[in-house]
Design an enzyme around this catalytic site. Structure first.
Site, PDB file in Angstrom:
ATOM      1  N   ARG A  45       0.744  -1.133   0.159  1.00  0.00           N
ATOM      2  CA  ARG A  45      -0.025   0.211  -0.065  1.00  0.00           C
ATOM      3  C   ARG A  45       0.816   1.244  -0.084  1.00  0.00           C
ATOM      4  NH1 ARG A  45      -4.291   0.774   4.786  1.00  0.00           N
ATOM      5  NH2 ARG A  45      -4.619  -1.637   3.882  1.00  0.00           N
ATOM      6  N   TYR A  66     -17.937  12.773 -13.181  1.00  0.00           N
ATOM      7  CA  TYR A  66     -18.099  14.066 -13.940  1.00  0.00           C
ATOM      8  C   TYR A  66     -16.821  14.215 -14.835  1.00  0.00           C
ATOM      9  CZ  TYR A  66     -22.046  15.370 -11.168  1.00  0.00           C
ATOM     10  OH  TYR A  66     -23.014  15.760 -10.315  1.00  0.00           O
ATOM     11  N   HIS A 104      -7.638  -3.800  -7.021  1.00  0.00           N
ATOM     12  CA  HIS A 104      -7.365  -3.414  -5.980  1.00  0.00           C
ATOM     13  C   HIS A 104      -8.612  -3.284  -5.126  1.00  0.00           C
ATOM     14  CE1 HIS A 104      -4.728  -0.598  -3.814  1.00  0.00           C
ATOM     15  NE2 HIS A 104      -5.479   0.266  -3.664  1.00  0.00           N
TER      16      HIS A 104
END
Length: 818
Positions: free
Chosen positions: A30, A120, A76
């Site tokens: 990570r 968006y 993931h």
């Protein structure tokens, strides 16, 4: 029976094992980048996922949510915000020196604005990111199964780009963190090629090519020591400053324009901080601040008040805001799955070794493909050389399988070659096509020989890496954005400030200001004076001092504390201005007050600070001498200069050279003169020794340090405006601790003694009343007279009350007070 299967485990062992497993998971999976491709797992999965979706730089944009879903669903197993936040950072040109993702839409700003929702915005790969995946389909990297064992994902990317060095990395793991600075691509590749050409090159040699980090927001690296330390050890602190220019406005005003800010500084937060400092009068020379940034670039305008010094304000902004920050370098990355802090050369070494492995594996893949094709072409050549017999054999066979076996048996072919002959089209039988087979076979043979040479020749492998890097450099290289100031002395605010004499005044309310000496005109003795400071009814100028802009000033308080400032750091103000609260400049205790000041030329010259001393005196008649070296490292919150007994207070402090005479004067008009050798040198944390024997209800009012006793004169001044000038030799030298001799006859007319100053005919005298009036006169106008006299009137006080402070202005031709 079920209890028999329960294995007892100590809670300490289980906690230790679980914590270690968790820690390693965070470290490896990570938080930390791999030293080879410079990517954390989430970034690697994003780029690989975009590549699998065909989101290349020359293709259409796709919704960010599409790639987030691809990465979450396949590789993931974390929250969607973790993936999208990583994509956003890979888009931002103020976060990465070379962004890896091309975004369309709102991806946040340097003002701290957050990005729009993933539904968006749209993304695709930047062209430079595609270099990270070059040759990934040629078995150049190892693969591992994904979280549910249904797919394969790469453990590392081929990484033709030195991504870890050029884009840096940051992350917090368990018990460790990484914070790697970004660099310029052109410089980085120059450094890597230099290493390839000479693996024995040292860090100094690499730094001739890779000069310093190059941050995406530009700015200035202030001082080179941290850079050198980071490159040599993997850890270092780099000071960053904003880039500013000064513009002149009408009517003598100036404005500071900030065009670049340090890396990872929020612009809106910076503007608010400057505004808050202005409102709180921490920086009171600013009249307005505006953010005029637009799509063409950053522009923060700080408008200064009239007569404000831009250099001083800029220094204050660096001191109190994030216009100056520290970037702490920790070059920590994973090497074969283990975290390691590495210097610059080791980072380059691992990148080059990774690229050599990629070149070898890619070449092996190409060699296998070439040999397989050559094998087929050899079969085709055999068929074309004995075409009639091949056709006859095929026609005599009942099935393709039988034909395959017959061809293999008759012409000693392999199964692959026989299939290729059977699949051959009739047009291959033409003479032109036969020539093409021969030509292709020759080319393949050359490639095979070349591949084998590469695999057996490490110099060839390095040469290939070098050529590929130079191609990357030509394609994506650019100029440095961050300027390097190798030494702090190269960027000194003092260079912007004239080293001229100035007057420093402090009121009894603790307000300080700096004014040019030229602001006062000379008057004859007995004059009325001119208005100095606009003070309130209960405020008057208590201290007045002369120094030069580049001097240091040691501030000594009544309680015996010492503070330090540069003269130019004191705000300049007009003659009638109140000045600035001194508590905003130094961190003095609330129940303490500044009592005296000592200007010194430097605190860096060992010979100077070891051969000069600070002589101090207290109201109860004690004196103390300490070397200047003991005061060369003051802290912002002050240091102890002298231990003050209860009921006593520090009166005066002055600089001596070891050969000076000391004159102490008390309120009743008596003075004592002794050589400074009478006072032994002692440490800071001491109380001193008796300097003058005082009667009850009497106290010291002044101390004079005389370096030349032959022609020196001292001026005694009473509180009602009378003064008397006498030769120093009129005061016989005594041992310290005596009662002294009469220096001025104290009467009701003269008032008590308030000051004793050493003066010469070339000196000017400044006297300030409690009401704030100032008179400046030449000391040559005051004649020398006997020691035991009343003196002459030097200032008509009228309604101004009593004299508040007295000082002399040293002529420029003299040695000055320093």
């Amino acid at each position: 029976m079920a209890r028999d299967k329960i294995v007892p485990i100590a809670i300490e062992d289980e906690m230790q094992s679980a914590y270690i497993d968790y820690s390693m998971s965070v470290i490896v999976s990570r938080a930390l980048p791999d030293v080879r491709d410079g990517l954390k797992p989430v970034h690697r999965r994003i780029l690989y996922g975009m590549s699998e979706l065909g989101m290349l730089h020359n293709r259409n944009y796709k919704k960010s949510a599409r790639i987030v879903g691809e990465v979450l669903g396949k590789y993931h197993p974390h929250g969607d915000s973790a993936v999208y936040d990583s994509i956003v950072r890979m888009v931002q040109d103020f976060s990465l020196r070379y962004p890896l993702v091309d975004g369309q839409g709102n991806f946040g700003s340097i003002d701290g604005d957050s990005a729009a929702a993933m539904r968006y915005t749209e993304v695709r790969m930047e062209r430079i990111a595609e270099e990270m995946l070059t040759d990934i389909n040629k078995e150049t990297v190892d693969y591992q199964t994904n979280f549910d064992d249904t797919l394969q994902e790469p453990t590392v990317l081929p990484g033709m780009l030195p991504n870890l060095i050029i884009n840096g990395a940051s992350g917090i793991a368990v018990g460790m963190a990484t914070n790697m600075a970004p660099h310029n691509l052109t410089e980085t590749i120059d450094g890597i090629t230099a290493y390839i050409e000479n693996p024995d090159i040292d860090c100094k040699g690499l730094m001739e090519h890779i000069s310093a980090p190059d941050f995406p927001t530009g700015g200035i690296i202030y001082g080179y020591g941290g850079v050198k330390e980071a490159y040599e050890t993997g850890r270092g602190k780099i000071t960053l400053r904003a880039r500013c220019t000064t513009e002149e406005l009408r009517r003598g005003r100036e404005q500071i324009v900030i065009t670049e800010i340090p890396y990872q500084v929020n612009k809106t937060t910076l503007v608010k901080k400057i505004a808050r400092l202005t409102q709180n009068e921490k920086i009171d020379e600013i009249s307005e601040i505006r953010d005029e940034s637009d799509r063409d670039g950053m522009r923060i305008v700080v408008v200064l008040k009239r007569n404000a010094n831009a250099g001083i304000v800029l220094n204050q902004l660096y001191k109190y805001t994030q216009m100056q920050t520290t970037f702490g370098v920790i070059s920590l990355a994973l090497v074969k799955g283990r975290p390691k802090v590495m210097p610059l050369k080791e980072l380059i070494y691992h990148f080059v070794e990774h690229r050599i492995e990629i070149v070898i594996r890619r070449t092996l893949y190409d060699l296998d493909q070439a040999e397989a094709r050559a094998h087929i072409l050899e079969g085709l050549k055999i068929a074309l050389d004995d075409l009639d017999e091949v056709i006859k054999t095929i026609r005599a066979s009942d099935s393709p399988k039988e034909a395959n076996a017959a061809l293999r048996r008759k012409f000693a072919l392999t199964d692959i070659q026989a299939k290729a002959i059977l699949d051959m089209r009739l047009q291959k039988l033409t003479g032109l096509e036969r020539d093409k087979v021969e030509l292709e076979y020759g080319e393949i043979a050359e490639k095979i020989a070349d591949y084998r040479d590469i695999l057996s020749n490490r110099d060839r492998q390095k040469s290939i890496i070098k050529d590929e890097l130079l191609e990357i450099q030509n394609r994506y290289g650019d100029e440095r954005r961050t300027q390097i100031v190798h030494s702090a002395e190269d960027f000194s605010v003092e260079d912007m400030i004239a080293d001229e004499d100035v007057v420093i005044t402090i009121s009894n309310k603790g307000f300080i200001k700096r004014m040019p000496v030229s602001g006062y005109r000379r008057q004859k003795r007995g004059g009325k004076g001119m208005k100095g400071t606009n003070t309130k009814d209960d405020e008057y100028v208590e201290h007045l001092f002369v120094a030069t802009n580049h001097n240091y000033i040691l501030f000594f308080t009544e309680k015996g504390q010492c503070y330090w400032l540069k003269v130019y750091e004191i705000p300049e103000a007009s003659r009638t201005a109140r000045g600035r609260a001194i508590v905003n400049l130094i961190e003095i205790d609330k129940d303490d007050t500044i009592k005296t000041f000592v200007p010194v030329k430097t605190l860096d010259d060992e010979e100077y600070i070891n051969n000069n001393y600070i002589m101090m005196s207290t109201r109860e008649g004690k004196v103390k001498k300490t070397t200047l070296e003991a005061y060369s490292r003051p802290r912002r919150d002050g240091i102890i200069a002298i231990n003050i007994n209860e009921g006593d207070a520090l009166l005066e402090a002055a600089l001596t050279n070891g050969e000076s005479n000391i004159i102490l004067a008390n309120r009743k008009g008596r003075a004592i003169r002794f050589h400074e050798d009478e006072v032994r040198d002692m440490g800071r944390n001491t109380s001193g020794v008796k300097g003058m024997d005082l009667d009850k209800n009497n106290e010291l009012v002044d101390m004079v340090v005389v370096k030349n006793t032959h022609e020196a004169t001292v001026l005694a001044i009473s509180e009602n405006g009378y003064g008397k000038r006498s030769l120093v030799e009129d005061y016989r030298e005594q041992s310290r601790g005596g009662k002294g001799v009469i220096t001025l006859k104290v009467t009701k007319k003269t008032g008590e003694l308030i000051a004793l100053k050493e003066v010469s005919d070339k000196d000017d005298l400044m006297v300030i009343t409690e009401g704030g009036k100032v008179i400046r006169m030449n000391c040559g106008d005051i004649r020398t007279m006997g020691r035991n006299t009343q003196g002459v009137r030097i200032m008509r006080l009228g309604s101004e009350g009593k004299i508040g402070a007295v000082t002399r202005v040293v002529n420029e031709e003299e040695d000055s007070t320093v």
